[in-house]
Design a protein around this motif. Sequence first.
Motif, PDB file in Angstrom:
ATOM      1  N   GLN A 403       0.828  -1.047  -0.246  1.00 30.70           N
ATOM      2  CA  GLN A 403       0.240   0.125  -0.078  1.00 30.70           C
ATOM      3  C   GLN A 403       0.806   1.211  -0.002  1.00 30.70           C
ATOM      4  O   GLN A 403       0.666   2.093  -0.602  1.00 30.70           O
ATOM      5  CB  GLN A 403      -0.765   0.429   1.245  1.00 30.70           C
ATOM      6  CG  GLN A 403      -1.903  -1.052   0.991  1.00 30.70           C
ATOM      7  CD  GLN A 403      -2.956  -0.979   2.233  1.00 30.70           C
ATOM      8  OE1 GLN A 403      -3.627   0.188   2.459  1.00 30.70           O
ATOM      9  NE2 GLN A 403      -3.154  -1.793   2.815  1.00 30.70           N
ATOM     10  N   ILE A 404       2.269   1.256   0.729  1.00 34.50           N
ATOM     11  CA  ILE A 404       2.990   2.395   0.138  1.00 34.50           C
ATOM     12  C   ILE A 404       3.897   2.222  -0.441  1.00 34.50           C
ATOM     13  O   ILE A 404       5.572   2.486   0.520  1.00 34.50           O
ATOM     14  CB  ILE A 404       3.177   2.542   2.118  1.00 34.50           C
ATOM     15  CG1 ILE A 404       3.881   1.678   2.639  1.00 34.50           C
ATOM     16  CG2 ILE A 404       2.490   3.375   2.853  1.00 34.50           C
ATOM     17  CD1 ILE A 404       4.393   1.780   4.167  1.00 34.50           C
ATOM     18  N   LYS A 405       3.527   1.370  -1.309  1.00 33.38           N
ATOM     19  CA  LYS A 405       5.341   0.475  -1.730  1.00 33.38           C
ATOM     20  C   LYS A 405       5.856   2.220  -2.826  1.00 33.38           C
ATOM     21  O   LYS A 405       7.313   1.707  -2.959  1.00 33.38           O
ATOM     22  CB  LYS A 405       4.955  -0.266  -3.105  1.00 33.38           C
ATOM     23  CG  LYS A 405       4.280   0.617  -4.396  1.00 33.38           C
ATOM     24  CD  LYS A 405       3.706  -0.006  -5.292  1.00 33.38           C
ATOM     25  CE  LYS A 405       2.390   0.549  -6.757  1.00 33.38           C
ATOM     26  NZ  LYS A 405       1.634  -0.536  -7.137  1.00 33.38           N
ATOM     27  N   GLU A 406       5.237   2.951  -2.791  1.00 30.49           N
ATOM     28  CA  GLU A 406       6.845   4.079  -3.271  1.00 30.49           C
ATOM     29  C   GLU A 406       7.590   4.346  -2.698  1.00 30.49           C
ATOM     30  O   GLU A 406       8.557   4.965  -2.724  1.00 30.49           O
ATOM     31  CB  GLU A 406       5.244   5.209  -3.475  1.00 30.49           C
ATOM     32  CG  GLU A 406       5.043   5.914  -2.375  1.00 30.49           C
ATOM     33  CD  GLU A 406       3.548   5.323  -1.151  1.00 30.49           C
ATOM     34  OE1 GLU A 406       3.623   6.063  -0.718  1.00 30.49           O
ATOM     35  OE2 GLU A 406       2.856   4.384  -2.535  1.00 30.49           O
ATOM     36  N   THR A 407       7.474   4.239  -0.866  1.00 29.94           N
ATOM     37  CA  THR A 407       8.587   4.224   0.283  1.00 29.94           C
ATOM     38  C   THR A 407      10.073   3.525  -0.648  1.00 29.94           C
ATOM     39  O   THR A 407      10.627   3.829   0.396  1.00 29.94           O
ATOM     40  CB  THR A 407       8.033   3.951   1.448  1.00 29.94           C
ATOM     41  OG1 THR A 407       6.304   4.423   1.516  1.00 29.94           O
ATOM     42  CG2 THR A 407       8.765   4.643   2.654  1.00 29.94           C
ATOM     43  N   PHE A 408       9.651   3.054  -1.358  1.00 30.10           N
ATOM     44  CA  PHE A 408      10.750   1.741  -1.116  1.00 30.10           C
ATOM     45  C   PHE A 408      11.191   2.045  -2.583  1.00 30.10           C
ATOM     46  O   PHE A 408      10.474   2.925  -3.586  1.00 30.10           O
ATOM     47  CB  PHE A 408      10.361   0.410  -1.482  1.00 30.10           C
ATOM     48  CG  PHE A 408       9.511  -0.434  -0.293  1.00 30.10           C
ATOM     49  CD1 PHE A 408       9.865  -0.374   1.552  1.00 30.10           C
ATOM     50  CD2 PHE A 408       7.965  -0.303  -0.167  1.00 30.10           C
ATOM     51  CE1 PHE A 408       9.327  -0.424   2.746  1.00 30.10           C
ATOM     52  CE2 PHE A 408       7.370  -0.747   1.461  1.00 30.10           C
ATOM     53  CZ  PHE A 408       8.518  -0.659   2.087  1.00 30.10           C
ATOM     54  N   ILE A 409      12.530   1.507  -3.093  1.00 28.39           N
ATOM     55  CA  ILE A 409      13.582   1.038  -4.289  1.00 28.39           C
ATOM     56  C   ILE A 409      12.598  -0.086  -4.393  1.00 28.39           C
ATOM     57  O   ILE A 409      12.968  -0.281  -5.739  1.00 28.39           O
ATOM     58  CB  ILE A 409      14.607   2.033  -3.772  1.00 28.39           C
ATOM     59  CG1 ILE A 409      15.311   2.884  -3.178  1.00 28.39           C
ATOM     60  CG2 ILE A 409      15.359   1.333  -5.110  1.00 28.39           C
ATOM     61  CD1 ILE A 409      16.358   3.380  -3.222  1.00 28.39           C
ATOM     62  N   HIS A 410      13.237  -0.782  -3.586  1.00 25.00           N
ATOM     63  CA  HIS A 410      13.583  -2.276  -3.881  1.00 25.00           C
ATOM     64  C   HIS A 410      12.142  -2.768  -2.624  1.00 25.00           C
ATOM     65  O   HIS A 410      12.019  -2.355  -1.096  1.00 25.00           O
ATOM     66  CB  HIS A 410      14.244  -3.374  -3.873  1.00 25.00           C
ATOM     67  CG  HIS A 410      14.960  -2.946  -5.044  1.00 25.00           C
ATOM     68  ND1 HIS A 410      15.107  -3.039  -6.183  1.00 25.00           N
ATOM     69  CD2 HIS A 410      16.578  -2.441  -5.058  1.00 25.00           C
ATOM     70  CE1 HIS A 410      15.732  -2.751  -7.115  1.00 25.00           C
ATOM     71  NE2 HIS A 410      16.211  -1.890  -6.838  1.00 25.00           N
ATOM     72  N   PHE A 411      11.371  -4.266  -2.792  1.00 21.45           N
ATOM     73  CA  PHE A 411      10.520  -4.973  -1.978  1.00 21.45           C
ATOM     74  C   PHE A 411      10.503  -5.764  -2.806  1.00 21.45           C
ATOM     75  O   PHE A 411       9.966  -5.846  -3.388  1.00 21.45           O
ATOM     76  CB  PHE A 411       9.158  -3.368  -1.093  1.00 21.45           C
ATOM     77  CG  PHE A 411       8.387  -4.675  -0.586  1.00 21.45           C
ATOM     78  CD1 PHE A 411       8.812  -4.771   1.021  1.00 21.45           C
ATOM     79  CD2 PHE A 411       7.330  -5.317  -0.869  1.00 21.45           C
ATOM     80  CE1 PHE A 411       8.046  -4.852   2.127  1.00 21.45           C
ATOM     81  CE2 PHE A 411       6.059  -5.583  -0.009  1.00 21.45           C
ATOM     82  CZ  PHE A 411       6.965  -5.977   1.311  1.00 21.45           C
ATOM     83  N   GLY A 412      10.343  -6.703  -1.438  1.00 20.42           N
ATOM     84  CA  GLY A 412       9.704  -8.310  -1.413  1.00 20.42           C
ATOM     85  C   GLY A 412       9.675  -8.661  -0.395  1.00 20.42           C
ATOM     86  O   GLY A 412       9.680  -8.905   0.785  1.00 20.42           O
ATOM     87  N   GLY A 413       8.650 -10.645  -1.043  1.00 16.20           N
ATOM     88  CA  GLY A 413       8.744 -11.053   0.719  1.00 16.20           C
ATOM     89  C   GLY A 413       7.225 -11.754   0.274  1.00 16.20           C
ATOM     90  O   GLY A 413       6.653 -11.707  -0.519  1.00 16.20           O
ATOM     91  N   HIS A 414       6.953 -12.188   1.880  1.00 13.05           N
ATOM     92  CA  HIS A 414       6.059 -12.571   2.114  1.00 13.05           C
ATOM     93  C   HIS A 414       4.749 -12.077   3.653  1.00 13.05           C
ATOM     94  O   HIS A 414       5.104 -10.625   3.814  1.00 13.05           O
ATOM     95  CB  HIS A 414       6.090 -14.270   2.764  1.00 13.05           C
ATOM     96  CG  HIS A 414       7.098 -15.043   1.515  1.00 13.05           C
ATOM     97  ND1 HIS A 414       6.198 -15.453   0.754  1.00 13.05           N
ATOM     98  CD2 HIS A 414       7.898 -15.319   1.800  1.00 13.05           C
ATOM     99  CE1 HIS A 414       7.319 -16.423  -0.016  1.00 13.05           C
ATOM    100  NE2 HIS A 414       8.481 -16.022   1.235  1.00 13.05           N
ATOM    101  N   ALA A 415       4.036 -12.796   3.889  1.00  7.70           N
ATOM    102  CA  ALA A 415       3.212 -12.175   4.376  1.00  7.70           C
ATOM    103  C   ALA A 415       3.153 -11.699   5.942  1.00  7.70           C
ATOM    104  O   ALA A 415       3.308 -10.294   6.534  1.00  7.70           O
ATOM    105  CB  ALA A 415       1.808 -12.950   5.186  1.00  7.70           C
ATOM    106  N   GLN A 416       4.779 -12.267   6.596  1.00  7.66           N
ATOM    107  CA  GLN A 416       4.995 -12.485   7.453  1.00  7.66           C
ATOM    108  C   GLN A 416       6.578 -12.383   7.573  1.00  7.66           C
ATOM    109  O   GLN A 416       7.185 -11.634   8.647  1.00  7.66           O
ATOM    110  CB  GLN A 416       4.969 -13.916   8.202  1.00  7.66           C
ATOM    111  CG  GLN A 416       4.039 -14.708   8.763  1.00  7.66           C
ATOM    112  CD  GLN A 416       2.868 -13.211  10.015  1.00  7.66           C
ATOM    113  OE1 GLN A 416       3.536 -13.515  10.574  1.00  7.66           O
ATOM    114  NE2 GLN A 416       1.700 -12.970   8.627  1.00  7.66           N
ATOM    115  N   ALA A 417       7.200 -11.954   6.267  1.00  7.00           N
ATOM    116  CA  ALA A 417       8.588 -12.043   6.205  1.00  7.00           C
ATOM    117  C   ALA A 417       8.976 -10.678   4.935  1.00  7.00           C
ATOM    118  O   ALA A 417       8.318 -11.355   3.776  1.00  7.00           O
ATOM    119  CB  ALA A 417       9.385 -12.990   6.279  1.00  7.00           C
ATOM    120  N   ALA A 418       9.835 -10.098   5.186  1.00 13.62           N
ATOM    121  CA  ALA A 418       9.738  -9.126   3.426  1.00 13.62           C
ATOM    122  C   ALA A 418      11.364  -8.682   4.086  1.00 13.62           C
ATOM    123  O   ALA A 418      11.712  -8.503   4.909  1.00 13.62           O
ATOM    124  CB  ALA A 418       8.563  -8.312   3.601  1.00 13.62           C
TER     125      ALA A 418
END
Length: 784
Positions: A403-418
């Motif tokens: 929902q706030i992906k604009e905050t990141f340069i890169h992001f990935g993962g799961h519901a419990q870990a990222a």
Amino acid sequence: MLQSQSNWKFTYKQNIDDHVEFPNLSLSPLTERLLSQRGITSTDEAKSFLNPEIDDLLSPAQLSDIEKAAERVKLAIDQGESILVFGDYDADGVSSTTVMVEALRELGAICEYYIPNRFTEGYGPNEAAFRQAHEEGFQIIITVDTGIAAVQEADIAKQLGIDLIITDHHEVQEKLPDAFAIIHPKCSENYSFKELAGVGVAFKFAEYLLGYFPNDLLDLVAIGTIADLVPLKAENRILAYHGLKAISKSKRPGIQALRKQCNIEGAFTEEDIGFLVGPRINAVGRLQDAYPAVELLLTNDVEEAEEIAQFIQQLNQERQKIVADITNEAEAIVQSDHSGNNDCVIVVAKEGWNEGVLGIVASKLVRTYQRPAIVLSINKDKGHAKGSARSIDAFDLFSNCMQIKETFIHFGGHAQAAGMSLNEENIEMLRQRLNQLAGEQLSVNDYKQLLNVDSSIDISELNVDLVKEIAKLSPFGMGNPKPLFHIKASPKELRQIGSQLNHLKISFQSDQSQLDSIGFGMGTLFSTIAPQSEIDAVGELQINEWNGKKKVQLLLKDLAIEEWQLFDYRGSKHLQKQLVSAFDYETSLVINSQSNSAENVLSEIYHSSYQELSLEGLKNKQIKDLILLDLPTELDQLSNVLSIVKPERIYACYHVNDGQYFSSLPIREDFKWFYAMLLKRKQFELNRDIPKLTRHKGWKEEKIKFIIKVFYELEFVKMDNGIIIPNPNPSKKDLTESLTYQNKINQSEIEAKLYYSNYNELKNWISHQLDKDSSTKEEVSYGL
């Protein structure tokens, strides 16, 4: 009362009507119920669950793009093209890389592997690596356990003329990479099981390429599947089940060397993979390039394997120290932050933290503070921060961060870990936005760990054979957690163990049955449990073997005590030691008499005497712990306090020096005899005649003085310079009209109820007072 640290969900109560029997399997009712709770409703399903079969695996052909990818690989082999396997640096990525490399080499492919450096390249495919691969002549890149988010990198590969085949299992983002082929369960409409680990997907591709089921690769599949915490159900259960059998028999030099370093004897278990093997493989990529971990699994040289395993062992020890240091620093940051900005989601960042271990640190913060945690390492030169996140059950980290992906340069993962990277200037924004989202979604109870309790059991039901039968439900893990059981019993023995007394051992007793239990890291609860309390305990059943004798043991996960607790320290001379850290000073009340006996005991807690306490004032206080240092002068004094305060814990710490209970009350004949003697003699001189009377009647001096004092109060006698003479015209009065006589009877009753009573008698009396309704009581100040 003792509050549980977790939320307990009694799943068996919700599904009590869903219990299914499996008459042909000779299972205990408990095991049948456990199978039912796992959604197993038929004998055939139960057989498949208890004895997973390779034949029940889905066909790799059901994965989208797998045929297209296989044809391209086979063409490359035929034409002598070079293939690069692009992996990841964790246990799943390392095992995936090994699986794919071995399969390709068996097919005769010109094949190498590449794993990015966590510190210089970060997670996943990157442009520089792809350009380097092109310069080195690779025509195909096969990603394993990574690549589904590599949109830009896929375009680079296409520009370079490289055919990119992605095999991955991570969450699919909004846009798919424009790759030659994508082999991913969640991108395959016809593939019904979506939760394979990265190594599971790589194994499926290897099976399709080889044209047969490669049993010799199952040992590697066990490592990635279990270490990556994917749900151990359906296909993953089958792969993990047979993978553990394979790794237990594996002659692979790397596995043998790991077995030696981990001191694993006998068959491998899921705990061995999760807590011993996996962390060591992960340690390599956390501190440096992950190549040694892949080489360990690929090598056929025993000496080389042992040398690499020893090197990995040293890295793991170094990793443990780094984790401990960063965890201490992160906890200090959290504890010093009084702004409230980390109340819902912890976001901590510092320059110089090792990026490779931040996921472990985040996990430790989640366990300590029971909140989602993000731990970031700041690179001042680049103005970036990179790190890892771990979450609680109630907060989906992936969807909220998206929902706030604009905050990141890169992001990935799961519901419990990222994992993520972002500009340093966005750290505060990340903290604020996630705390806002969590604050809107979560209740207070959501922050407590959820324990799904499978069954309440009686200690008498337990035996070694039953625990062995329950173990047939293994391998346990995500999606098939080890069953948790609830017992309710009183401890026969309760003590702290360990060199630092940081563990708790409880031996529960129920009728003629006994059950030992141990709670690692739960030693601090020792002082909060009254030895006679009935305890609710939740834990895992296991078999403890000592000197060849096997016994059932409960591995404690949480404790609770529903009722108020009585800590019986009556007459103790070691109060300071017994009471240390036993209660919360902010919600405690110490009551002592006017004798100020508490002057050197618990001086930092607010004290009040029975005479000073106001009932109205108590109504406005939150008192969890009530410490009674002295007996009251009236039972009603304590009774009224208890009816209003209703504490969770009561500490009876008083003692009696000159007790009235065992000093007998003179009977009326004693009073009559003394008064008749006084009338006959006309006077009684205290100093001279008391010793004579004690010899004549065998009375104690205190008894004689008590009789004289009662007569004096009733004006039956007069006293002048130690000489007692009878009053010639006394008024007719009863002995009970003497205050001294009343006080002795009263004090004797107080001592009988509060001091000389046994534990159960005292607790029953206090419970009766706690149950009284205080609403009708008038406001009074205590006094005589």
